[in-house]
Scaffold this active site. Structure first.
Site, PDB file in Angstrom:
ATOM      1  N   ARG A 236       1.436 117.098  49.545  1.00  0.00           N
ATOM      2  CA  ARG A 236       0.281 117.839  50.044  1.00  0.00           C
ATOM      3  C   ARG A 236      -0.974 117.293  49.366  1.00  0.00           C
ATOM      4  O   ARG A 236      -0.937 116.872  48.198  1.00  0.00           O
ATOM      5  CB  ARG A 236       0.423 119.332  49.738  1.00  0.00           C
ATOM      6  CG  ARG A 236       1.713 119.960  50.193  1.00  0.00           C
ATOM      7  CD  ARG A 236       1.876 119.962  51.688  1.00  0.00           C
ATOM      8  NE  ARG A 236       1.011 120.942  52.338  1.00  0.00           N
ATOM      9  CZ  ARG A 236       0.921 121.059  53.665  1.00  0.00           C
ATOM     10  NH1 ARG A 236       1.589 120.239  54.451  1.00  0.00           N
ATOM     11  NH2 ARG A 236       0.148 121.989  54.202  1.00  0.00           N
ATOM     12  N   HIS A 284      -1.480 111.425  57.471  1.00  0.00           N
ATOM     13  CA  HIS A 284      -0.565 112.575  57.393  1.00  0.00           C
ATOM     14  C   HIS A 284       0.496 112.517  58.487  1.00  0.00           C
ATOM     15  O   HIS A 284       0.731 113.479  59.214  1.00  0.00           O
ATOM     16  CB  HIS A 284      -1.325 113.896  57.467  1.00  0.00           C
ATOM     17  CG  HIS A 284      -0.564 115.049  56.880  1.00  0.00           C
ATOM     18  ND1 HIS A 284      -1.179 116.173  56.377  1.00  0.00           N
ATOM     19  CD2 HIS A 284       0.776 115.252  56.707  1.00  0.00           C
ATOM     20  CE1 HIS A 284      -0.263 117.025  55.926  1.00  0.00           C
ATOM     21  NE2 HIS A 284       0.925 116.478  56.119  1.00  0.00           N
TER      22      HIS A 284
END
Length: 321
Positions: A236, A284
C-alpha cells in the site's frame, strides 16, 4: 423463491474496474439473485443484504439498515476500516489463487529485473553499447519479504525455488517450510540486516503506516553484488514515507526501487517519482482483481453464509487485516 439482494458499489477509473463489467459477471454467477449496481434510484435500500464494494466513499454504506455482510473486491481494506460510519458487520477480504499468483508474478518479475541488471542492459541497448557485466547467481542475493500472508508466502516460495536466499518478516509468528521467518519488533533488525532486496506486501494499519522510512532502509544489508539495497513495494502507498524514500534513493541509502503503490493515486503529474532515474514505476496493477474469479468467490461466500456456514477471510477490525 428469489434470494436476498446483492448491491455492487464500485468506484474505479480503469478498464479493469469498469462497473458495467463487474455487473455483468455478478449477473452471470448470481443468476437467481437480484444484483443492483449503485447508485440505483429504483432500489429500496432496505432490500439489500449483501454489498460487494471497491473504494466506496465514506458514508455510502451507512444507509443500508438490513445489510448482513460487506465484501471488499480488492485485497486492501484500510480505506473501509477508516470509515467511521461503516456498519459493524462482517467485512470479508479477497483471498483467491488468481490474485495471489498475479502478485507472485509481479514480485518475481521485479526481483529478477534487479538481479539480472535489466536497467543497465536496456540503457546499453539504447546507447548501442556492447558491454556485458559480470552476472552473479541468484544465491548471491538475499530477498526479504515483509508480510507473510497468502501473497507473501507464495512469493517467498517462488523466489526460493529460483535459488534466492529468502527470509520473511511478519508482525506475528508464521511458519513457512524452507523460509527463515522472523516476527515482531525483536525480529525486524536481524531480518533487515540480512536483506538485499526488500519486498513489502504488508497491509496498511496504524502500526505499519510509514514503516518504509529512512531508519528502516539504513538497517538493510549493503554487502551484496547490487552495491546498495533495493525496495519493491507492492503493498500500500501509505506504507512508505515518500519524502524519506526519495532522499534515500538520491543519497545512495537505497540503490533502486520498484513502486506499484503511492500515497496519492493516480500519481500526480508533478510527482518526482516519474523522473527518478533509479525507480521503476507501475500504476497499481501488480495484482489486478479478476472479475471472473472474484465474483465466483463472493457468490460462494454468500451461499456459505445463507447455509449457516462460517465466512472465510473475515477481517479482524482491531488488527486491520
Amino acid at each position: 423463491m428469489t434470494k436476498a439482494t446483492l448491491a455492487l458499489l464500485i468506484h474505479g477509473g480503469t478498464e479493469n474496474w469498469s462497473p458495467a463489467r463487474w455487473k455483468a459477471r455478478f449477473d452471470a454467477v448470481c443468476a437467481d439473485r437480484p444484483v443492483h449496481l449503485l447508485p440505483d434510484a429504483a432500489l429500496d435500500p432496505a432490500e439489500v443484504r449483501y454489498a460487494a464494494v471497491w473504494k466506496p466513499q465514506p458514508g455510502e454504506l451507512a444507509g443500508f439498515a438490513n445489510l448482513r455482510v460487506i465484501f471488499n473486491l480488492g485485497a486492501g481494506v484500510d480505506a473501509l476500516i477508516a470509515d467511521p460510519t461503516l456498519p459493524k458487520l462482517p467485512l470479508v477480504r479477497v483471498a483467491v489463487d488468481d490474485l495471489t499468483k498475479r502478485m507472485t508474478e509481479y514480485v518475481v518479475l521485479h526481483v529478477l529485473a534487479h538481479h539480472r541488471q535489466e536497467r543497465y542492459l536496456r540503457d546499453s541497448q539504447r546507447d548501442r553499447r556492447w558491454a556485458p557485466k559480470t552476472q552473479w547467481p541468484a544465491s548471491a542475493l538475499s530477498v526479504g519479504i515483509m508480510g507473510l500472508g497468502n501473497l507473501g508466502a507464495d512469493s517467498a516460495l517462488a523466489l526460493k525455488q529460483l535459488g534466492f536466499r529468502v527470509s520473511g518478516w511478519s508482525r506475528s509468528a508464521k511458519h513457512i517450510p524452507s523460509i527463515d521467518c522472523f516476527h515482531g519488533e525483536d525480529g525486524l533488525k536481524p531480518f533487515l540486516g540480512r536483506t538485499n532486496i526488500l519486498v513489502c506486501l504488508l497491509p496498511l494499519t496504524g502500526a505499519t503506516r510509514h514503516i518504509l522510512n529512512r531508519k528502516l532502509f539504513a538497517m538493510l544489508d549493503r554487502t551484496s553484488p547490487l552495491g546498495a539495497p533495493v525496495l519493491i513495494n507492492a503493498g500500500r502507498g501509505g506504507l512508505q514515507n515518500e519524502a524519506e524514500l526519495l532522499d534515500c534513493l538520491n543519497d545512495g541509502t537505497l540503490g533502486a526501487a520498484t513502486l506499484d503503490v503511492f500515497e496519492t493515486e493516480p500519481l500526480p503529474q508533478d510527482s518526482p517519482f516519474w523522473s527518478q532515474a533509479n525507480v521503476t514505476l507501475t500504476p497499481h496493477n501488480a495484482a489486478d482483481t479478476d472479475p471472473d474469479a472474484i465474483s465466483h468467490y463472493v457468490a460462494d461466500q454468500i451461499a456459505r453464509h445463507e447455509s449457516g456456514q462460517p465466512l472465510h477471510n473475515v477481517v479482524d477490525m482491531a488488527r486491520g487485516y
